[in-house]
Design a protein around this motif. Structure first.
Motif, mmCIF file in Angstrom:
data_model
loop_
_atom_site.group_PDB
_atom_site.id
_atom_site.type_symbol
_atom_site.label_atom_id
_atom_site.label_comp_id
_atom_site.label_asym_id
_atom_site.label_seq_id
_atom_site.Cartn_x
_atom_site.Cartn_y
_atom_site.Cartn_z
ATOM 1 N N HIS A 40 -113.491 -30.550 0.204
ATOM 2 C CA HIS A 40 -114.051 -31.646 0.994
ATOM 3 C C HIS A 40 -114.442 -32.814 0.095
ATOM 4 N N ILE A 41 -114.062 -34.018 0.504
ATOM 5 C CA ILE A 41 -114.493 -35.254 -0.141
ATOM 6 C C ILE A 41 -115.163 -36.117 0.927
ATOM 7 N N TRP A 42 -116.323 -36.656 0.622
ATOM 8 C CA TRP A 42 -117.005 -37.558 1.545
ATOM 9 C C TRP A 42 -116.162 -38.812 1.693
ATOM 10 N N LYS A 43 -115.692 -39.091 2.910
ATOM 11 C CA LYS A 43 -114.703 -40.151 3.110
ATOM 12 C C LYS A 43 -115.159 -41.531 2.643
ATOM 13 N N PRO A 44 -116.432 -41.919 2.810
ATOM 14 C CA PRO A 44 -116.831 -43.240 2.312
ATOM 15 C C PRO A 44 -116.690 -43.429 0.803
ATOM 16 N N SER A 45 -116.436 -42.351 0.055
ATOM 17 C CA SER A 45 -116.273 -42.489 -1.398
ATOM 18 C C SER A 45 -114.807 -42.554 -1.827
ATOM 19 N N LEU A 46 -113.874 -42.604 -0.875
ATOM 20 C CA LEU A 46 -112.454 -42.592 -1.234
ATOM 21 C C LEU A 46 -112.040 -43.840 -2.004
ATOM 22 N N HIS A 47 -112.720 -44.973 -1.773
ATOM 23 C CA HIS A 47 -112.358 -46.169 -2.541
ATOM 24 C C HIS A 47 -112.649 -45.968 -4.026
ATOM 25 N N GLU A 48 -113.638 -45.145 -4.360
ATOM 26 C CA GLU A 48 -113.933 -44.854 -5.757
ATOM 27 C C GLU A 48 -112.867 -43.939 -6.358
#
Length: 434
Positions: A40-48
């Motif tokens: 799982h990756i927190w979606k709001p951090s995908l730009h990072e």
């Protein structure tokens, strides 16, 4: 699994938080999470992740680990069908990169089903958009962008020997939160990359970033104070912003708008809109024109008493006629609401509850590792909200990620994880270079 099981399809922010809370209460024999990914990756951090400032292999949380720690059962695979009458969900077979079957197709029985599968990019029929752009729909797409950017930077560094004016041109289509955050993060990362081996590259001059937006302003759904502050910060970082720009065609090396303007694009990111996954329309459940499942005020899918939906894939109308926005805070609130509804059912209480009401606690937009802008407590005031920026806003933005970790890991593990990541960053490059 029997008809007392709660099956949650989709391990995004809302689905995972719901699985963790129910798992701790009901146990693995009663709670099942289905997702096609192992972590799982927190979606709001995908730009990072896309910029290389966040490593998915360090950031990713293993679903089997989360299942073990929180008392739910994890099933790897994609939902491919639903029999609402007999209360079963079809899960597709899992194959490896060579196409060999790892897990067969399965059928899961449920007493309560929660569909929380998020969203994907909506290209609005723009010619070439699907073929020549990268969307940040998930960690794999973000990682693909990062790898392509590294290849372009390496090539540019070599070209600069003989072509001093050579550049890397990045175009981002859509200036909502994803587009703005990605532009700022890429600018920061490009400066860092130039210190880790790409010595011929002057990031401010040789890496051009252009942000195209169809609306008159960037972040147009947020207060004007937030939009203006973000625009100023982007311009200070030499990011070109073009508003009132309707993209009509995208090719391998350029983007063209409705006025005939052309923008060079070695890399192009699509961040201009979202829609629900297309396969939801094949489940026999009511969907709107954007492919979202239509839900009632209690978040049950219309016409179904035992099927809920939350997050980006759910079309939830509020009493004033507005729709719940596709934000992480919406999914978090809806997960809490469904959690209470399921516990009420467990206790034999009436299923009738007050309808879900979205509470706007404000919005924060990251503009790099040192700054953020946003508005707080937006739902508490009818006419205004509190504008925040700088270090305070950045600290609050970081706390949102920690709050999500707290919900799925607990307090002690969140503190230890945050400390470990701080120490690791002290000994590793500021960007991921491989």
């Amino acid at each position: 699994m029997d008809l007392s099981s709660v099956v949650i399809v989709g391990g995004g922010a809302g689905g995972l938080e719901l699985a963790c809370k129910l798992g701790r209460k009901l146990g693995p024999d009663r709670v099942v999470l289905v997702d096609p990914k192992m972590y799982h990756i927190w979606k709001p951090s995908l730009h990072e992740v896309a910029a290389g400032t966040l490593d998915i292999h360090q950031e990713g949380l293993s679903y089997p680990m989360l299942a073990h720690n929180n008392g739910f059962n994890f099933v790897l695979g994609s939902m491919m069908g639903l029999d609402a009458t007999n209360k079963t969900v079809n899960v597709a077979a899992v194959t490896d990169d060579a196409g060999d079957e790892v897990l067969p197709a399965r059928v899961l029985s449920f007493g309560t089903l929660v569909i929380a599968v998020g969203s994907q990019s909506n290209y609005f029929g723009v010619k070439g958009a699907q073929d020549y752009t990268i969307s940040l729909d998930g960690p794999q797409q973000a990682e693909n962008f990062r790898l392509k950017m590294l290849k372009h930077l390496a090539t540019l560094d070599m070209r600069k020997k003989d072509q001093p004016d050579a550049s890397l041109d990045i175009v981002i289509i859509g200036a909502g939160a994803t587009g703005v955050e990605l532009a700022a993060e890429l600018r920061e990362a490009s400066h860092v990359h130039s210190r880790y081996g790409f010595s011929r590259i002057d990031a401010a001059k040789d890496v051009t970033i252009t942000l195209l937006e169809g609306a008159p302003t960037i972040l147009h759904v947020l207060p004007e104070s937030v939009s203006s502050a973000a625009l100023t910060l982007l311009q200070q970082r030499h990011i070109k912003v073009v508003n009132n720009c309707r993209v009509v065609e995208i090719s391998a090396k350029q983007v063209e708008d409705a006025h005939g303007n052309r923008y060079k694009a070695d890399l192009c990111v699509w961040a201009a809109g979202i829609k629900a996954p297309a396969w939801l329309a094949n489940l026999g459940l009511p969907v709107n024109r954007n492919g979202q499942l239509e839900v009632q005020g209690d978040l049950r899918v219309k016409g179904q008493s035992d099927i809920f939906s939350l997050g980006d894939c759910a079309a939830c109308e509020q009493p004033d006629g507005s729709m719940v926005p596709p934000r992480a805070q919406s999914a978090h609130q809806q997960a809490d609401y469904i959690y209470q509804a399921i516990l009420s059912q467990e206790k034999g209480k009436s299923a009738t509850r007050e309808p879900y009401l979205y509470k706007d606690h404000g919005s924060l937009v990251s503009l790099g590792s040192r700054s953020s802008v946003g508005s707080l407590m937006g739902g508490l005031f009818k006419s205004s909200s509190m504008f925040v920026e700088g270090f305070f806003a950045r600290t609050m933005y970081a706390s949102l990620h920690l709050m999500h970790h707290y919900a799925v890991l607990g307090g002690m593990k969140t503190v230890l994880l945050a400390l470990a990541r701080f120490l690791v960053k002290r000994a590793t490059p500021l960007v991921k270079l491989h």
